[in-house]
Motif scaffolding. Sequence first.
Motif, PDB file in Angstrom:
ATOM      1  N   ALA A 182      12.159  78.481  10.870  1.00 58.62           N
ATOM      2  CA  ALA A 182      12.611  77.942   9.904  1.00 58.62           C
ATOM      3  C   ALA A 182      13.981  77.908   9.278  1.00 58.62           C
ATOM      4  O   ALA A 182      14.335  77.685   7.933  1.00 58.62           O
ATOM      5  N   ALA A 183      14.517  79.759   9.068  1.00 62.21           N
ATOM      6  CA  ALA A 183      15.935  79.839   8.401  1.00 62.21           C
ATOM      7  C   ALA A 183      16.598  80.372   8.865  1.00 62.21           C
ATOM      8  O   ALA A 183      17.669  80.700   8.666  1.00 62.21           O
ATOM      9  N   GLY A 184      16.581  80.152  10.129  1.00 63.57           N
ATOM     10  CA  GLY A 184      17.468  81.009  11.091  1.00 63.57           C
ATOM     11  C   GLY A 184      18.636  80.307  11.222  1.00 63.57           C
ATOM     12  O   GLY A 184      18.571  78.470  11.558  1.00 63.57           O
ATOM     13  N   ALA A 185      19.140  80.888  11.668  1.00 66.53           N
ATOM     14  CA  ALA A 185      20.673  80.239  12.788  1.00 66.53           C
ATOM     15  C   ALA A 185      21.125  80.621  14.170  1.00 66.53           C
ATOM     16  O   ALA A 185      20.965  81.897  13.937  1.00 66.53           O
ATOM     17  N   THR A 186      21.254  79.472  14.910  1.00 64.72           N
ATOM     18  CA  THR A 186      22.166  80.129  16.365  1.00 64.72           C
ATOM     19  C   THR A 186      23.484  79.856  16.190  1.00 64.72           C
ATOM     20  O   THR A 186      23.782  78.514  16.191  1.00 64.72           O
ATOM     21  N   LEU A 187      24.394  80.799  16.827  1.00 66.38           N
ATOM     22  CA  LEU A 187      25.334  80.756  16.549  1.00 66.38           C
ATOM     23  C   LEU A 187      26.306  81.020  18.512  1.00 66.38           C
ATOM     24  O   LEU A 187      25.436  82.332  18.745  1.00 66.38           O
ATOM     25  N   ARG A 188      26.961  79.909  18.940  1.00 63.68           N
ATOM     26  CA  ARG A 188      27.317  80.349  20.269  1.00 63.68           C
ATOM     27  C   ARG A 188      28.664  80.312  19.503  1.00 63.68           C
ATOM     28  O   ARG A 188      29.583  78.864  19.208  1.00 63.68           O
ATOM     29  N   PHE A 189      29.003  81.165  20.142  1.00 67.16           N
ATOM     30  CA  PHE A 189      31.112  81.175  20.575  1.00 67.16           C
ATOM     31  C   PHE A 189      31.266  80.883  21.800  1.00 67.16           C
ATOM     32  O   PHE A 189      31.152  81.885  22.504  1.00 67.16           O
ATOM     33  N   THR A 190      33.027  80.113  21.836  1.00 63.89           N
ATOM     34  CA  THR A 190      33.204  80.461  23.764  1.00 63.89           C
ATOM     35  C   THR A 190      34.579  80.496  22.969  1.00 63.89           C
ATOM     36  O   THR A 190      34.989  80.117  21.651  1.00 63.89           O
ATOM     37  N   ASN A 191      35.359  81.229  23.654  1.00 62.07           N
ATOM     38  CA  ASN A 191      36.536  81.689  23.946  1.00 62.07           C
ATOM     39  C   ASN A 191      37.023  81.302  24.824  1.00 62.07           C
ATOM     40  O   ASN A 191      36.990  82.323  25.894  1.00 62.07           O
ATOM     41  N   GLU A 192      38.176  80.580  24.511  1.00 58.42           N
ATOM     42  CA  GLU A 192      39.035  80.140  26.297  1.00 58.42           C
ATOM     43  C   GLU A 192      40.419  80.952  25.771  1.00 58.42           C
ATOM     44  O   GLU A 192      41.185  80.392  24.875  1.00 58.42           O
ATOM     45  N   LEU A 193      41.044  82.029  26.670  1.00 59.76           N
ATOM     46  CA  LEU A 193      42.789  82.716  26.499  1.00 59.76           C
ATOM     47  C   LEU A 193      42.984  82.302  28.051  1.00 59.76           C
ATOM     48  O   LEU A 193      42.083  82.010  29.134  1.00 59.76           O
ATOM     49  N   THR A 194      43.987  82.781  27.738  1.00 58.93           N
ATOM     50  CA  THR A 194      44.676  83.209  29.069  1.00 58.93           C
ATOM     51  C   THR A 194      45.206  84.301  29.043  1.00 58.93           C
ATOM     52  O   THR A 194      45.698  84.568  27.813  1.00 58.93           O
ATOM     53  N   GLY A 195      45.475  85.241  29.776  1.00 55.02           N
ATOM     54  CA  GLY A 195      46.358  86.963  29.939  1.00 55.02           C
ATOM     55  C   GLY A 195      45.484  87.533  30.984  1.00 55.02           C
ATOM     56  O   GLY A 195      44.656  87.083  32.097  1.00 55.02           O
ATOM     57  N   ASP A 196      45.786  88.909  31.594  1.00 52.44           N
ATOM     58  CA  ASP A 196      45.125  89.478  32.549  1.00 52.44           C
ATOM     59  C   ASP A 196      43.779  90.271  32.059  1.00 52.44           C
ATOM     60  O   ASP A 196      43.560  89.943  30.827  1.00 52.44           O
ATOM     61  N   ASP A 197      43.431  90.930  32.861  1.00 51.07           N
ATOM     62  CA  ASP A 197      42.181  91.295  33.061  1.00 51.07           C
ATOM     63  C   ASP A 197      42.166  92.621  31.716  1.00 51.07           C
ATOM     64  O   ASP A 197      41.584  92.682  31.432  1.00 51.07           O
ATOM     65  N   ALA A 198      42.919  93.697  31.160  1.00 52.27           N
ATOM     66  CA  ALA A 198      43.216  93.885  30.419  1.00 52.27           C
ATOM     67  C   ALA A 198      42.920  93.709  29.023  1.00 52.27           C
ATOM     68  O   ALA A 198      42.398  94.110  28.298  1.00 52.27           O
ATOM     69  N   PHE A 199      43.549  91.784  29.040  1.00 57.86           N
ATOM     70  CA  PHE A 199      43.608  91.230  27.848  1.00 57.86           C
ATOM     71  C   PHE A 199      42.001  90.856  27.418  1.00 57.86           C
ATOM     72  O   PHE A 199      41.792  90.486  26.214  1.00 57.86           O
ATOM     73  N   ARG A 200      41.690  90.251  28.780  1.00 59.65           N
ATOM     74  CA  ARG A 200      40.031  90.226  28.690  1.00 59.65           C
ATOM     75  C   ARG A 200      39.237  90.955  28.196  1.00 59.65           C
ATOM     76  O   ARG A 200      38.505  90.464  27.431  1.00 59.65           O
ATOM     77  N   ARG A 201      39.621  92.549  28.402  1.00 53.41           N
ATOM     78  CA  ARG A 201      38.189  93.198  27.569  1.00 53.41           C
ATOM     79  C   ARG A 201      39.138  93.537  26.890  1.00 53.41           C
ATOM     80  O   ARG A 201      37.972  93.436  25.814  1.00 53.41           O
ATOM     81  N   ASP A 202      40.272  93.920  26.122  1.00 52.92           N
ATOM     82  CA  ASP A 202      40.198  93.528  24.884  1.00 52.92           C
ATOM     83  C   ASP A 202      39.306  92.534  23.463  1.00 52.92           C
ATOM     84  O   ASP A 202      39.283  93.149  23.136  1.00 52.92           O
ATOM     85  N   CYS A 203      39.894  91.902  24.000  1.00 57.09           N
ATOM     86  CA  CYS A 203      39.490  90.429  23.059  1.00 57.09           C
ATOM     87  C   CYS A 203      38.174  90.128  22.911  1.00 57.09           C
ATOM     88  O   CYS A 203      36.938  90.316  22.468  1.00 57.09           O
ATOM     89  N   LEU A 204      37.742  91.235  24.713  1.00 56.71           N
ATOM     90  CA  LEU A 204      35.798  90.486  24.779  1.00 56.71           C
ATOM     91  C   LEU A 204      35.031  92.062  23.264  1.00 56.71           C
ATOM     92  O   LEU A 204      34.556  91.742  23.092  1.00 56.71           O
ATOM     93  N   ALA A 205      36.018  92.999  23.646  1.00 57.81           N
ATOM     94  CA  ALA A 205      35.372  94.343  22.181  1.00 57.81           C
ATOM     95  C   ALA A 205      36.199  94.038  21.385  1.00 57.81           C
ATOM     96  O   ALA A 205      35.586  93.562  20.750  1.00 57.81           O
ATOM     97  N   GLY A 206      36.997  93.287  20.996  1.00 58.91           N
ATOM     98  CA  GLY A 206      37.460  92.633  19.553  1.00 58.91           C
ATOM     99  C   GLY A 206      36.043  91.831  19.191  1.00 58.91           C
ATOM    100  O   GLY A 206      36.006  92.235  17.775  1.00 58.91           O
ATOM    101  N   TRP A 207      35.870  90.490  19.515  1.00 57.04           N
ATOM    102  CA  TRP A 207      35.010  90.362  19.217  1.00 57.04           C
ATOM    103  C   TRP A 207      34.123  90.281  19.122  1.00 57.04           C
ATOM    104  O   TRP A 207      32.990  90.007  17.760  1.00 57.04           O
ATOM    105  N   HIS A 208      33.596  91.014  19.653  1.00 58.81           N
ATOM    106  CA  HIS A 208      32.027  91.572  19.588  1.00 58.81           C
ATOM    107  C   HIS A 208      32.000  92.501  18.280  1.00 58.81           C
ATOM    108  O   HIS A 208      30.966  92.166  17.203  1.00 58.81           O
ATOM    109  N   ASP A 209      32.822  92.911  18.222  1.00 60.73           N
ATOM    110  CA  ASP A 209      33.476  94.030  16.863  1.00 60.73           C
ATOM    111  C   ASP A 209      33.746  93.139  15.781  1.00 60.73           C
ATOM    112  O   ASP A 209      33.066  93.358  15.466  1.00 60.73           O
TER     113      ASP A 209
END
Length: 167
Positions: A108-135
């Motif tokens: 009735a009054a909610g929303a679903t947000l589907r977020f996708t981030n496509e980026l390039t970099g090494d695995d450490a950058f991937r984990r940094d971004c996962l933590a950053g977006w989550h935060d």
Amino acid sequence: MSETTVEQGTSRTTGDTHTLHWVLRLPHPVAAVWAAVATPEGLPGWLAAADVFEPRLGGAVSLRWLNQEDAAAAVHSGHLTAWDPEVVAEYTIDLHGRCRFHLEPAGAAGATLRFTNELTGDDAFRRDCLAGWHDHFEFLVDALDGRPKDWSTWNLDRWRELRETYA
């Protein structure tokens, strides 16, 4: 405090391209979530100041991260690569690549947000971004509940905790 919990994001890697994904079920109407993720007034409450924001396909965008002390490193620019008001806002910006916000009504009054981030970099950058977006999505939940992020209180503690969960 909000009852909304930000669940772990997922990622898929092909070569050095990473696709990060979250699904957030929010007890707020689509219009409120849209205002937070796709307007210069809403973005500073959880993500970044929108110094330039042209709300149209191909429009310029320049986001300035408010948790970054180095002003030169804080600004990331690009264009809106998809734009359908109250449905899809997609920015493709340097450093973070393609950031897509897709909204759907939920109940009735909610929303679903589907977020996708496509980026390039090494695995450490991937984990940094996962933590950053989550935060940042935790900040989004708070902002939607009327508590925008006070950037003067920001520190790396929660990010570090999240970074460990994405190892």
